[in-house]
Design an enzyme around this catalytic site. Structure first.
Site, PDB file in Angstrom:
ATOM      1  N   ASP A 179       0.862  -1.183   0.000  1.00 21.79           N
ATOM      2  CA  ASP A 179       0.000   0.000   0.000  1.00 21.79           C
ATOM      3  C   ASP A 179       0.901   1.237   0.000  1.00 21.79           C
ATOM      4  O   ASP A 179       1.510   1.580   1.012  1.00 21.79           O
ATOM      5  CB  ASP A 179      -0.923   0.001   1.224  1.00 21.79           C
ATOM      6  CG  ASP A 179      -2.038  -1.045   1.128  1.00 21.79           C
ATOM      7  OD1 ASP A 179      -1.838  -2.062   0.443  1.00 21.79           O
ATOM      8  OD2 ASP A 179      -3.093  -0.837   1.753  1.00 21.79           O
ATOM      9  N   LYS A 182      -6.682   3.451  -3.461  1.00 20.35           N
ATOM     10  CA  LYS A 182      -7.130   3.475  -2.059  1.00 20.35           C
ATOM     11  C   LYS A 182      -7.310   4.921  -1.627  1.00 20.35           C
ATOM     12  O   LYS A 182      -6.504   5.783  -1.991  1.00 20.35           O
ATOM     13  CB  LYS A 182      -6.094   2.751  -1.207  1.00 20.35           C
ATOM     14  CG  LYS A 182      -6.330   2.785   0.294  1.00 20.35           C
ATOM     15  CD  LYS A 182      -5.226   1.990   1.008  1.00 20.35           C
ATOM     16  CE  LYS A 182      -5.275   2.151   2.515  1.00 20.35           C
ATOM     17  NZ  LYS A 182      -4.195   1.396   3.210  1.00 20.35           N
ATOM     18  N   LYS A 195     -10.227   0.539  -2.679  1.00 16.80           N
ATOM     19  CA  LYS A 195     -10.123   0.321  -1.236  1.00 16.80           C
ATOM     20  C   LYS A 195     -10.403   1.614  -0.484  1.00 16.80           C
ATOM     21  O   LYS A 195      -9.550   2.495  -0.424  1.00 16.80           O
ATOM     22  CB  LYS A 195      -8.741  -0.217  -0.860  1.00 16.80           C
ATOM     23  CG  LYS A 195      -8.553  -0.444   0.646  1.00 16.80           C
ATOM     24  CD  LYS A 195      -7.189  -1.035   0.961  1.00 16.80           C
ATOM     25  CE  LYS A 195      -6.940  -1.113   2.453  1.00 16.80           C
ATOM     26  NZ  LYS A 195      -5.614  -1.696   2.791  1.00 16.80           N
TER      27      LYS A 195
END
Length: 257
Positions: free
Chosen positions: A102, A166, A198
């Site tokens: 991430d 995300k 996300k």
């Protein structure tokens, strides 16, 4: 939403949850607890999301079975590190056993007009991630604020090979919002690429999760929500999922990552 619908929503939320502990003072004991919590009586979460320093520990606990994936964060949470430093973080995390990276974009530079900084960062990290390692790119939408900036950051992240986009680190004042979700999901749809979404930060209940499920389904289609295309980044959400699936409580909105 009736009880049956709530339970169905809770079951799906469990299957797409990145159970998260990114507290600054997180300990090895808390990681051990997190790994155990990810394997619930109702099924497993999609992943855990932890600091890089704990990846090797989590891999030793989970082994190589791949049931629960290990996600970690790089350039986190500031987005201000140099590209070569972020690449080193990424390479080490993968060597330690991370399945998913991430990555925080350099969102402050992007707000100042430096699109190349975002493209270069995502491209460099993508280049050191094997095909089996998912790259989830964090836009920090609560700091970008401007819908056009959120849209453009999403486009760049996708163009440079992100597997997911995300919303947030969970470390700023405004994290996941339905408004940001709407923009990001539209960009995914329009890209015609197999890219996931996300939302992270502030999603603490099954009732909250249901709002994102409805939104994603309206834009992407009814069968789009699955671990390969949708994740929640949350720590407190599992408590409400457990309560709903156990029949011990109704879902109510909660605060927290």
């Amino acid at each position: 939403m009736d009880n049956r619908e709530l339970r169905e929503c809770a079951a799906v939320a469990l299957s797409v949850l990145d159970l998260t502990n990114l507290k600054d003072d997180c300990t090895a004991a808390e990681i051990e607890t997190l790994c155990a919590r990810a394997q619930t009586a109702h099924g497993a979460t999609a992943a855990i999301c932890i600091w890089p320093r704990f990846v090797a520990q989590a891999r030793a606990i989970f082994g190589e079975n791949g049931l629960i994936r290990i996600a970690t964060v790089v350039n986190f949470p500031s987005g201000d590190l140099a590209v070569d430093e972020v690449v080193r973080e990424t390479v080490q995390a993968i060597a330690d056993g991370a399945d998913e990276i991430d990555l925080v974009i350099p969102y402050r530079r992007f707000k100042e007009g430096d699109e190349a900084a975002v493209a270069g960062m995502v491209r460099a990290v993508r280049a050191v991630c094997p095909q089996s390692v998912l790259l989830k790119t964090i836009l920090e939408t609560g700091e970008l604020k401007d819908p056009q900036l959120i849209r453009r950051a999403s486009e760049i992240a996708i163009a440079e090979g992100s597997d997911f986009i995300k919303t947030s680190t969970g470390k700023v004042a405004v994290n996941a919002t339905l408004e940001a979700a709407d923009i990001m999901l539209q960009v995914i749809r329009d890209s015609r690429r197999n890219v996931g979404f996300k939302p992270a930060g502030g999603i603490g209940s099954v009732a909250d999760a249901a709002l994102y499920f409805r939104h994603a389904s309206a834009i992407m289609g009814e069968n789009w929500i699955m671990p390969s295309t949708f994740r929640f980044g949350a720590s407190g959400l599992l408590n409400d999922i457990d309560a709903v699936l156990s029949g011990t409580a109704f879902s109510t909105p909660q605060a927290g990552y």
